[in-house]
Design a protein around this motif. Structure first.
Motif: not given
Length: 129
Positions: A94-102
């Motif tokens: 989830n953290q890496s997906l949030k970073e990718e989304l940002q």
């Protein structure tokens, strides 16, 4: 004299017979009391043996329940650890997906800005022509 000797002998034998008879009665009474005491003792021993046997069975059942509860606890601990690991992996994903989304959001904003600038330049160049 013989008659008096016979009478004394009969009296002495009668007294001795009475003494032996009373001794026999006392002995029988003593034996009866000892038998009753022995029977009571045997009853108490049998009760104690039954209690000890039931306690041993209860202990065995309790030990089996303890073993099963311990193994169930160990299984639950293992499942809990696996769940914790999975949760941690999900949090990392989830953290890496949030970073990718940002990153994608920033890229989108930059692209939108570039597109706006290109449109403005395109309109300006058309207007000039």
């Amino acid at each position: 004299m013989e008659e008096s000797l016979k009478n004394r002998l009969i009296i002495i034998l009668t007294i001795l017979s009475a003494i032996f008879f009373l001794g026999t009665l006392k002995s029988c009474d003593s034996a009866r009391r000892e038998r009753l005491a022995r029977d009571k003792e045997m009853g108490r021993r049998m009760d104690l043996e039954e209690k000890a046997s039931s306690f041993a069975q209860e202990k065995m059942v309790s030990d089996n329940e303890l073993k099963s509860a311990t193994s169930a606890l160990e299984e639950e601990k293992a499942a809990h650890q696996a769940t914790k690991k999975a949760l941690l992996q999900e949090q990392l994903v989830n953290q890496s997906l949030k970073e990718e989304l940002q990153k994608l959001s920033k890229l989108k904003e930059a692209l939108e800005e570039d597109l706006k600038d290109a449109l403005i330049k395109d309109k300006n160049s058309r207007v000039k022509k």
